[in-house]
Design a protein around this motif. Structure first.
Motif, mmCIF file in Angstrom:
data_model
loop_
_atom_site.group_PDB
_atom_site.id
_atom_site.type_symbol
_atom_site.label_atom_id
_atom_site.label_comp_id
_atom_site.label_asym_id
_atom_site.label_seq_id
_atom_site.Cartn_x
_atom_site.Cartn_y
_atom_site.Cartn_z
ATOM 1 N N ARG A 1 0.814 -1.218 0.000
ATOM 2 C CA ARG A 1 0.000 0.000 0.000
ATOM 3 C C ARG A 1 0.849 1.270 0.000
ATOM 4 N NH1 ARG A 1 -4.495 -1.009 -2.092
ATOM 5 N NH2 ARG A 1 -5.193 0.994 -1.346
ATOM 6 N N THR A 2 2.138 1.135 0.306
ATOM 7 C CA THR A 2 3.026 2.297 0.287
ATOM 8 C C THR A 2 3.737 2.335 -1.051
ATOM 9 O OG1 THR A 2 3.355 2.231 2.680
ATOM 10 C CG2 THR A 2 4.994 3.430 1.386
ATOM 11 N N VAL A 3 3.646 3.484 -1.694
ATOM 12 C CA VAL A 3 4.206 3.665 -3.031
ATOM 13 C C VAL A 3 5.235 4.780 -2.984
ATOM 14 C CG1 VAL A 3 3.656 4.291 -5.416
ATOM 15 C CG2 VAL A 3 2.040 2.934 -4.074
ATOM 16 N N PHE A 4 6.436 4.475 -3.454
ATOM 17 C CA PHE A 4 7.464 5.495 -3.588
ATOM 18 C C PHE A 4 7.306 6.102 -4.979
ATOM 19 C CE2 PHE A 4 9.166 2.821 -0.248
ATOM 20 C CZ PHE A 4 9.491 3.779 0.693
ATOM 21 N N PHE A 5 6.906 7.382 -4.987
ATOM 22 C CA PHE A 5 6.649 8.069 -6.250
ATOM 23 C C PHE A 5 7.926 8.781 -6.670
ATOM 24 C CE2 PHE A 5 4.800 10.640 -9.453
ATOM 25 C CZ PHE A 5 3.703 9.916 -9.895
ATOM 26 N N VAL A 6 8.634 8.174 -7.615
ATOM 27 C CA VAL A 6 9.931 8.664 -8.077
ATOM 28 C C VAL A 6 9.686 9.766 -9.101
ATOM 29 C CG1 VAL A 6 12.116 8.007 -9.150
ATOM 30 C CG2 VAL A 6 10.916 6.369 -7.659
ATOM 31 N N ARG A 7 10.090 10.975 -8.745
ATOM 32 C CA ARG A 7 9.845 12.145 -9.605
ATOM 33 C C ARG A 7 10.831 12.190 -10.771
ATOM 34 N NH1 ARG A 7 4.774 13.840 -8.711
ATOM 35 N NH2 ARG A 7 4.362 13.616 -6.494
ATOM 36 N N ASN A 8 10.398 12.825 -11.835
ATOM 37 C CA ASN A 8 11.220 12.908 -13.040
ATOM 38 C C ASN A 8 12.510 13.667 -12.767
ATOM 39 O OD1 ASN A 8 11.193 15.798 -14.218
ATOM 40 N ND2 ASN A 8 9.067 15.446 -13.596
ATOM 41 N N GLN A 9 13.507 13.371 -13.568
ATOM 42 C CA GLN A 9 14.829 13.981 -13.424
ATOM 43 C C GLN A 9 15.019 15.183 -14.344
ATOM 44 O OE1 GLN A 9 16.518 13.081 -10.805
ATOM 45 N NE2 GLN A 9 17.786 11.304 -11.265
ATOM 46 N N GLY A 10 13.974 15.551 -15.091
ATOM 47 C CA GLY A 10 14.072 16.703 -15.975
ATOM 48 C C GLY A 10 14.384 16.345 -17.422
ATOM 49 N N PHE A 11 14.419 15.058 -17.728
ATOM 50 C CA PHE A 11 14.668 14.608 -19.095
ATOM 51 C C PHE A 11 14.195 13.164 -19.231
ATOM 52 C CE2 PHE A 11 18.318 13.423 -16.580
ATOM 53 C CZ PHE A 11 18.602 12.134 -16.993
ATOM 54 N N VAL A 12 14.094 12.701 -20.462
ATOM 55 C CA VAL A 12 13.756 11.310 -20.756
ATOM 56 C C VAL A 12 14.664 10.854 -21.891
ATOM 57 C CG1 VAL A 12 12.002 9.732 -21.657
ATOM 58 C CG2 VAL A 12 11.342 11.499 -20.054
ATOM 59 N N GLU A 13 15.293 9.702 -21.712
ATOM 60 C CA GLU A 13 16.093 9.114 -22.785
ATOM 61 C C GLU A 13 15.241 8.089 -23.514
ATOM 62 O OE1 GLU A 13 19.951 7.656 -21.673
ATOM 63 O OE2 GLU A 13 20.282 9.367 -20.325
ATOM 64 N N ALA A 14 15.159 8.252 -24.815
ATOM 65 C CA ALA A 14 14.349 7.338 -25.630
ATOM 66 C C ALA A 14 15.027 5.972 -25.727
ATOM 67 C CB ALA A 14 14.155 7.919 -27.022
ATOM 68 N N THR A 15 14.204 4.931 -25.726
ATOM 69 C CA THR A 15 14.654 3.560 -25.976
ATOM 70 C C THR A 15 13.660 2.944 -26.954
ATOM 71 O OG1 THR A 15 13.328 2.529 -24.222
ATOM 72 C CG2 THR A 15 15.513 3.373 -23.590
ATOM 73 N N ALA A 16 13.895 1.704 -27.344
ATOM 74 C CA ALA A 16 12.954 1.032 -28.249
ATOM 75 C C ALA A 16 11.573 0.924 -27.612
ATOM 76 C CB ALA A 16 13.471 -0.353 -28.612
ATOM 77 N N ARG B 1 10.614 2.884 -24.878
ATOM 78 C CA ARG B 1 10.231 4.186 -24.309
ATOM 79 C C ARG B 1 10.307 5.243 -25.404
ATOM 80 N NH1 ARG B 1 14.425 5.875 -20.604
ATOM 81 N NH2 ARG B 1 13.822 4.114 -19.328
ATOM 82 N N ARG B 2 9.174 5.499 -25.992
ATOM 83 C CA ARG B 2 9.098 6.479 -27.089
ATOM 84 C C ARG B 2 8.230 7.642 -26.659
ATOM 85 N NH1 ARG B 2 7.826 2.391 -32.095
ATOM 86 N NH2 ARG B 2 9.544 0.966 -31.704
ATOM 87 N N ILE B 3 8.587 8.254 -25.566
ATOM 88 C CA ILE B 3 7.776 9.316 -24.993
ATOM 89 C C ILE B 3 8.660 10.555 -24.841
ATOM 90 C CG2 ILE B 3 8.274 8.585 -22.612
ATOM 91 C CD1 ILE B 3 5.388 9.324 -21.881
ATOM 92 N N SER B 4 8.097 11.709 -25.159
ATOM 93 C CA SER B 4 8.845 12.950 -24.987
ATOM 94 C C SER B 4 8.827 13.334 -23.503
ATOM 95 C CB SER B 4 8.202 14.069 -25.808
ATOM 96 O OG SER B 4 6.939 14.421 -25.251
ATOM 97 N N PHE B 5 9.712 14.234 -23.131
ATOM 98 C CA PHE B 5 9.724 14.685 -21.738
ATOM 99 C C PHE B 5 8.389 15.340 -21.391
ATOM 100 C CE2 PHE B 5 10.538 18.031 -18.561
ATOM 101 C CZ PHE B 5 10.773 17.197 -17.477
#
Length: 183
Positions: free
Chosen positions: A112-127, A129-133
């Motif tokens: 029930r406890t979720v660690f919500f990891v916040r974005n680092q200010g960028f996203v690196e694309a992979t095969a 992960r095709r999402i923009s920041f």
């Protein structure tokens, strides 16, 4: 089995945190969607997330991995994502979530406890992960809202150095276990 979920936007650093926790001796449950995507891309399906049974495939792998995690007994287990993340993905993609997914979320009682990891200010694309920041920021909001609506307790893990993020998680787990420990 005490368990904690790591979630957040794609590229936020969840996997690096999970690897650190694993190297420190904690059992981990791997994220499923990326593996489902990678497998189906290798089989010649370039965008498996667009398939109508994608959420069911992810849920099936999540269930199998959760069952295997039960062998860890009383160890603290960290889960890289959960079925709630799959629901958030369905919402983000405009897909109708399968009833089995909603049932699975309803039945989640231990993590029930979720660690919500916040974005680092960028996203690196992979095969997979095709999402923009910019799109990842929208997806991050969908994740947060979905977890809150499902009644989970969110612990914020702000952007920062990996060691600091891992320390935040470990300190929170220690504090939660101290509260639950018998006197």
């Amino acid at each position: 089995m005490p368990g904690y979920i790591l979630t957040g936007a794609p590229g936020s650093g969840k996997t690096a945190i999970l690897r650190h926790l694993e190297v420190d001796g904690h059992p981990v449950v791997e994220e499923a969607a990326t593996d489902v995507i990678a497998l189906h891309q290798a089989l010649g399906l370039p965008e498996p997330w667009r398939e109508p049974d994608f959420a069911e495939r992810v849920l099936d792998l999540q269930r199998r991995r959760r069952r295997r995690a039960e062998m860890f007994g009383d160890d603290v287990v960290f889960h890289d994502r959960s079925p709630v993340c799959t629901l958030a993905l369905c919402r983000h993609l405009g897909m109708t979530p399968p009833s089995a997914l909603l049932d699975e979320i309803e039945g989640m009682t231990t993590e029930r406890t979720v660690f919500f990891v916040r974005n680092q200010g960028f996203v690196e694309a992979t095969a997979a992960r095709r999402i923009s920041f910019e799109e990842s920021i929208v997806f991050e909001r969908v994740h947060e809202l979905t977890y809150r609506e499902a009644g989970f307790d969110l612990v914020d893990v702000p952007a920062g150095p990996l060691a600091t993020r891992v320390a935040t998680i470990k300190q929170t787990v220690d504090r939660l276990h101290a509260v639950k420990a018998p006197t």
